[in-house]
Design an enzyme around this catalytic site. Structure first.
Site, PDB file in Angstrom:
ATOM      1  N   GLY A  10       0.840  -1.189   0.000  1.00 31.23           N
ATOM      2  CA  GLY A  10       0.000   0.000   0.000  1.00 31.23           C
ATOM      3  C   GLY A  10       0.868   1.228   0.000  1.00 31.23           C
ATOM      4  O   GLY A  10       2.081   1.159   0.220  1.00 31.23           O
ATOM      5  N   GLY A  11       0.255   2.362  -0.242  1.00 27.30           N
ATOM      6  CA  GLY A  11       0.985   3.618  -0.271  1.00 27.30           C
ATOM      7  C   GLY A  11       1.421   4.060   1.116  1.00 27.30           C
ATOM      8  O   GLY A  11       1.028   3.479   2.136  1.00 27.30           O
ATOM      9  N   SER A  12       2.209   5.098   1.143  1.00 27.17           N
ATOM     10  CA  SER A  12       2.648   5.698   2.394  1.00 27.17           C
ATOM     11  C   SER A  12       1.435   6.113   3.219  1.00 27.17           C
ATOM     12  O   SER A  12       0.453   6.623   2.685  1.00 27.17           O
ATOM     13  CB  SER A  12       3.511   6.931   2.074  1.00 27.17           C
ATOM     14  OG  SER A  12       3.920   7.555   3.256  1.00 27.17           O
ATOM     15  N   SER A  13       1.483   5.847   4.497  1.00 32.01           N
ATOM     16  CA  SER A  13       0.438   6.218   5.462  1.00 32.01           C
ATOM     17  C   SER A  13      -0.871   5.462   5.258  1.00 32.01           C
ATOM     18  O   SER A  13      -1.917   5.886   5.764  1.00 32.01           O
ATOM     19  CB  SER A  13       0.193   7.732   5.458  1.00 32.01           C
ATOM     20  OG  SER A  13       1.382   8.422   5.820  1.00 32.01           O
ATOM     21  N   ALA A  14      -0.820   4.335   4.554  1.00 34.18           N
ATOM     22  CA  ALA A  14      -2.022   3.527   4.359  1.00 34.18           C
ATOM     23  C   ALA A  14      -2.360   2.678   5.575  1.00 34.18           C
ATOM     24  O   ALA A  14      -3.455   2.151   5.670  1.00 34.18           O
ATOM     25  CB  ALA A  14      -1.863   2.628   3.131  1.00 34.18           C
ATOM     26  N   GLY A  15      -1.410   2.523   6.502  1.00 32.29           N
ATOM     27  CA  GLY A  15      -1.660   1.740   7.706  1.00 32.29           C
ATOM     28  C   GLY A  15      -1.049   0.355   7.699  1.00 32.29           C
ATOM     29  O   GLY A  15      -1.381  -0.479   8.532  1.00 32.29           O
ATOM     30  N   LYS A  16      -0.130   0.100   6.790  1.00 26.34           N
ATOM     31  CA  LYS A  16       0.469  -1.232   6.661  1.00 26.34           C
ATOM     32  C   LYS A  16       1.187  -1.677   7.931  1.00 26.34           C
ATOM     33  O   LYS A  16       1.013  -2.809   8.373  1.00 26.34           O
ATOM     34  CB  LYS A  16       1.449  -1.277   5.483  1.00 26.34           C
ATOM     35  CG  LYS A  16       0.842  -0.954   4.145  1.00 26.34           C
ATOM     36  CD  LYS A  16       1.876  -0.890   3.045  1.00 26.34           C
ATOM     37  CE  LYS A  16       3.018   0.082   3.306  1.00 26.34           C
ATOM     38  NZ  LYS A  16       2.618   1.498   3.360  1.00 26.34           N
ATOM     39  N   ASP A  37      10.389   0.640   5.070  1.00 24.02           N
ATOM     40  CA  ASP A  37      10.895   1.789   5.830  1.00 24.02           C
ATOM     41  C   ASP A  37      12.180   1.431   6.576  1.00 24.02           C
ATOM     42  O   ASP A  37      13.088   2.248   6.696  1.00 24.02           O
ATOM     43  CB  ASP A  37       9.853   2.301   6.822  1.00 24.02           C
ATOM     44  CG  ASP A  37       8.702   3.027   6.150  1.00 24.02           C
ATOM     45  OD1 ASP A  37       8.838   3.409   4.972  1.00 24.02           O
ATOM     46  OD2 ASP A  37       7.664   3.222   6.805  1.00 24.02           O
TER      47      ASP A  37
END
Length: 172
Positions: A10-16, A37
């Site tokens: 998922g994209g950045s800040s998606a909650g992965k 990250d």
């Protein structure tokens, strides 16, 4: 089929990462959470930079390090550790194919972590540790032509709810 690896894309800040942490708490045996990250943190700073709109700019040697990291993560799974990979497929299907080649022979559950650009942007602002615009830029492009076994939407469900849906798909 027993799953060896769960890939959260998922994209950045998606909650992965939050979903991955919740998933670790739900599963009966310990699983490692390995995120892109963390790779960025340990790679030379010169290999990752950010453009004015939040785009990720990768240095010339990035793919070599990414390949080595992916091979190491796959080796941990082959050695018996359950592994959750928290990733951002900047190149959509091409990124998935690179990951798939490293995980060859392992049972993988591919999970798309969708999040609306608006929700991801709000999280990005609240975090304060990401370049402005990155979340919105990545929200859809990371899913382009990627094949998933399961899709969760973290803009409409909590990290715990998303993790439960994933855990329900695992034979652990």
């Amino acid at each position: 089929m027993t799953v060896d690896v769960v890939v959260l894309n998922g994209g950045s800040s998606a909650g992965k990462t939050s979903i991955g942490r919740c998933l670790q708490d739900l599963l009966p045996r310990p699983w490692l959470l390995m995120g892109v990250d963390r790779l960025i943190e340990v790679a030379p700073a010169s290999l990752v930079s950010y453009g004015p709109s939040g785009e990720v700019v990768l240095g010339e040697s990035w793919r070599e390090l990414e390949t080595a990291w992916s091979a190491g993560v796959a080796a941990m799974a082959r050695a018996g550790a359950g592994v959750i990979i928290d990733d951002v497929f900047l190149d959509g299907a091409a990124s998935q194919e690179r990951t798939r080649s490293q995980l060859y022979g392992l049972h993988v559950l591919w999970v798309g972590v969708h999040c609306s650009p608006e929700a991801a942007t709000a999280r990005e602002l609240a975090r304060g540790d990401r370049p402005a615009g990155m979340a919105a830029l990545q929200a859809t492009v990371v899913h382009r032509d990627v094949d998933y076994d399961l899709v969760v939407d973290s803009s409409t469900a909590s990290a715990e709810e998303c993790a439960r849906r994933i855990a329900d798909r695992l034979d652990v």
